[in-house]
Design an enzyme around this catalytic site. Structure first.
Site, PDB file in Angstrom:
ATOM      1  N   TYR A 143       0.816  -1.216   0.000  1.00 47.78           N
ATOM      2  CA  TYR A 143       0.000   0.000   0.000  1.00 47.78           C
ATOM      3  C   TYR A 143       0.853   1.271   0.000  1.00 47.78           C
ATOM      4  O   TYR A 143       0.405   2.317  -0.439  1.00 47.78           O
ATOM      5  CB  TYR A 143      -0.903   0.033   1.246  1.00 47.78           C
ATOM      6  CG  TYR A 143      -2.168  -0.772   1.135  1.00 47.78           C
ATOM      7  CD1 TYR A 143      -2.125  -2.147   0.955  1.00 47.78           C
ATOM      8  CD2 TYR A 143      -3.413  -0.157   1.241  1.00 47.78           C
ATOM      9  CE1 TYR A 143      -3.291  -2.890   0.876  1.00 47.78           C
ATOM     10  CE2 TYR A 143      -4.583  -0.895   1.171  1.00 47.78           C
ATOM     11  CZ  TYR A 143      -4.520  -2.262   0.989  1.00 47.78           C
ATOM     12  OH  TYR A 143      -5.679  -2.985   0.918  1.00 47.78           O
ATOM     13  N   LYS A 191       3.885 -15.293   3.142  1.00 46.25           N
ATOM     14  CA  LYS A 191       4.133 -16.059   1.918  1.00 46.25           C
ATOM     15  C   LYS A 191       5.648 -16.213   1.815  1.00 46.25           C
ATOM     16  O   LYS A 191       6.296 -15.786   0.851  1.00 46.25           O
ATOM     17  CB  LYS A 191       3.531 -15.310   0.717  1.00 46.25           C
ATOM     18  CG  LYS A 191       3.545 -16.071  -0.579  1.00 46.25           C
ATOM     19  CD  LYS A 191       2.473 -17.151  -0.683  1.00 46.25           C
ATOM     20  CE  LYS A 191       2.630 -17.933  -1.984  1.00 46.25           C
ATOM     21  NZ  LYS A 191       1.744 -19.112  -2.055  1.00 46.25           N
ATOM     22  N   ASP A 223      -2.133 -18.447   1.310  1.00 50.53           N
ATOM     23  CA  ASP A 223      -3.107 -19.205   0.515  1.00 50.53           C
ATOM     24  C   ASP A 223      -3.743 -20.307   1.357  1.00 50.53           C
ATOM     25  O   ASP A 223      -4.953 -20.539   1.321  1.00 50.53           O
ATOM     26  CB  ASP A 223      -2.460 -19.771  -0.770  1.00 50.53           C
ATOM     27  CG  ASP A 223      -1.099 -20.418  -0.546  1.00 50.53           C
ATOM     28  OD1 ASP A 223      -0.555 -20.311   0.572  1.00 50.53           O
ATOM     29  OD2 ASP A 223      -0.583 -21.039  -1.494  1.00 50.53           O
ATOM     30  N   ASP A 251     -11.954  -9.514   4.653  1.00 47.39           N
ATOM     31  CA  ASP A 251     -13.203  -9.532   3.870  1.00 47.39           C
ATOM     32  C   ASP A 251     -13.715 -10.965   3.775  1.00 47.39           C
ATOM     33  O   ASP A 251     -14.902 -11.230   3.921  1.00 47.39           O
ATOM     34  CB  ASP A 251     -12.989  -8.983   2.443  1.00 47.39           C
ATOM     35  CG  ASP A 251     -13.440  -7.533   2.299  1.00 47.39           C
ATOM     36  OD1 ASP A 251     -13.290  -6.769   3.274  1.00 47.39           O
ATOM     37  OD2 ASP A 251     -13.940  -7.165   1.219  1.00 47.39           O
TER      38      ASP A 251
HETATM   39  C1  IPM Z   1     -10.292  -1.628   4.071  1.00 45.95           C
HETATM   40  C2  IPM Z   1     -10.551  -1.096   2.679  1.00 45.95           C
HETATM   41  C3  IPM Z   1      -9.408  -0.161   2.296  1.00 45.95           C
HETATM   42  C4  IPM Z   1      -8.131  -0.958   2.325  1.00 45.95           C
HETATM   43  C5  IPM Z   1      -9.595   0.534   0.936  1.00 45.95           C
HETATM   44  C6  IPM Z   1     -10.897   1.296   0.869  1.00 45.95           C
HETATM   45  C7  IPM Z   1      -8.435   1.409   0.599  1.00 45.95           C
HETATM   46  O1  IPM Z   1     -10.700  -2.147   1.786  1.00 45.95           O
HETATM   47  O2  IPM Z   1     -10.208  -0.815   5.010  1.00 45.95           O
HETATM   48  O3  IPM Z   1     -10.186  -2.842   4.229  1.00 45.95           O
HETATM   49  O4  IPM Z   1      -7.800  -1.651   1.347  1.00 45.95           O
HETATM   50  O5  IPM Z   1      -7.426  -0.901   3.322  1.00 45.95           O
HETATM   51 MG    MG Z   2     -10.708  -4.064   2.685  1.00 41.64          MG
END
Ligand code: IPM
Ligand code: MG
Length: 356
Positions: A143, A191, A223, A251
């Site tokens: 990031y 990984k 993975d 997620d």
């Molecule tokens: C999260 C979101 C963010 C991330 C995005 C919106 C930049 O997906 O907070 O998980 O990837 O960190």
């Molecule tokens: Mg996210």
């Protein structure tokens, strides 16, 4: 009266609606437990780009720095998703905010609600009792690594994954500390069979493990972890991992509970801590009064627990959320078949009323 200052960063999409419900919950807690709350709203995300051309304006940063906690809604706007070459993007605001506030740790607890087991796409017997904490590194890795960009001819693009030993150590230490407070098991996800950063990650975690003989540590490739979270979610207690892996795995983990709309998070680090749902801005639902406010309300519970060390106030919010779920005063994403779904505001009102 305990005076507290909360920065309100509602952001985009459903952000304003769900933050409004969390505010009702905070007000109810404040009345009950003797807080004098001062809210300061500030711009972030696409809303801030529209207003001042910057997704995390300096004025907003100053509000955050001067506050005891930040309550955050969501960031993101589909207008930008189809503009790969946009000069400024709402998400840059989130990243700038994390970096400037030094929020290197993102804590994402994954807990199931007994009465929602039927909502999970996984078999109830697999999911029942799953309860783990993802500790996601938040200010390093892909990031933020540089260089990032395109070659001159535009035909090659690159991102860089960078981690220092120091960054890895401080996040892994947090993982060990939370494991000590929980069931004393830590899964370090990497990984290391492919990535140099992951090898440094594993080496650093292994060295740290000698300081925590009471924690059972295991090392797992990402993975494999992705598979195991679905196959055997009860296997996990605390997971610690780098930024991108943590983004993806959480997620994934959220669907175990039945809805992305249920999971809160706390981002902690050097300056003011921030509390936000793990879901995004859900633009399709914006303004419709249908979004699930629970993840944001539970983020407010985490705020009392983490920023104000008030477990009782946090528990009061959690009990009210449990009751809303038990009584089916919930939005359409989790309302059982045959039960009329509540609106965002109805669910928020019920929760706030039951805190009082
Ligand atoms: C999260 C979101 C963010 C991330 C995005 C919106 C930049 O997906 O907070 O998980 O990837 O960190
Ligand atoms: Mg996210």
């Amino acid at each position: 009266m305990k005076k507290i200052n909360i920065a309100l960063l509602a952001g985009d999409g459903i952000g304003p609606e769900i933050v409004a419900q969390a505010v009702k919950a905070v007000d109810a807690v404040a009345a009950k437990y003797g807080y004098d709350v001062n809210y300061t709203p500030a711009l972030v995300g696409a809303a801030a780009i529209d207003a001042v051309g910057d997704p995390y304006p300096q004025a907003t940063h100053e509000v955050c720095m001067a506050s005891d906690a930040v309550l955050f809604g969501a960031i993101g706007d589909p207008r930008f998703d189809n503009m790969p070459n946009a000069k400024v993007r709402p998400e840059q605001g989130l990243l700038a905010m994390r970096k400037k506030l030094g929020l290197y740790a993102n804590l994402r607890p994954v807990e199931t609600f007994a009465s929602l087991l039927h909502r999970s796409p996984l078999r109830a017997d697999l999911v029942e009792g799953a309860d783990f904490l993802c500790v996601r590194e938040l200010t390093g890795g892909l990031y933020f690594g540089r260089p990032q960009g395109r070659s001159e001819d535009g035909c090659t693009a690159y991102d860089t994954c960078v981690y220092t030993r120091e960054e890895i150590e401080r996040i892994c230490r947090l993982g060990f500390e939370y494991a000590l407070k929980r069931r004393r098991k830590l899964t370090v996800v990497d990984k290391a069979n492919v990535l140099a950063t992951s090898r440094l990650w594993r080496e650093t975690a292994q060295a740290l493990a000698t300081e925590y003989p009471d924690v059972e540590v295991e090392y797992m490739f990402v993975d494999n972890a992705a598979m195991k979270i679905i196959q055997q979610p009860r296997h996990f207690d605390v997971i610690v991992t780098e930024n991108m892996f943590g983004d993806i795995l959480t997620d994934e983990a959220s669907v175990i509970t039945g809805s992305l709309g249920l999971l809160p998070s706390a981002s902690i680090g050097t300056h003011t801590s921030l509390f936000e749902p793990i879901h995004g801005s859900y633009p399709q639902a914006a303004g419709k009064n249908i979004a699930n406010p629970i993840a944001t309300v539970l983020s407010a519970a985490m705020m009392f627990e983490y920023a104000f060390a008030d477990m009782e106030a946090g528990a009061a919010i959690r009990r009210a959320v449990d009751l809303a779920i038990e009584r089916d005063i919930v939005t359409e994403d989790i309302a059982p078949a045959g039960v009329k779904a509540s609106s965002t505001t109805e669910a928020g009102d019920f929760i706030a009323a039951n805190i009082a």
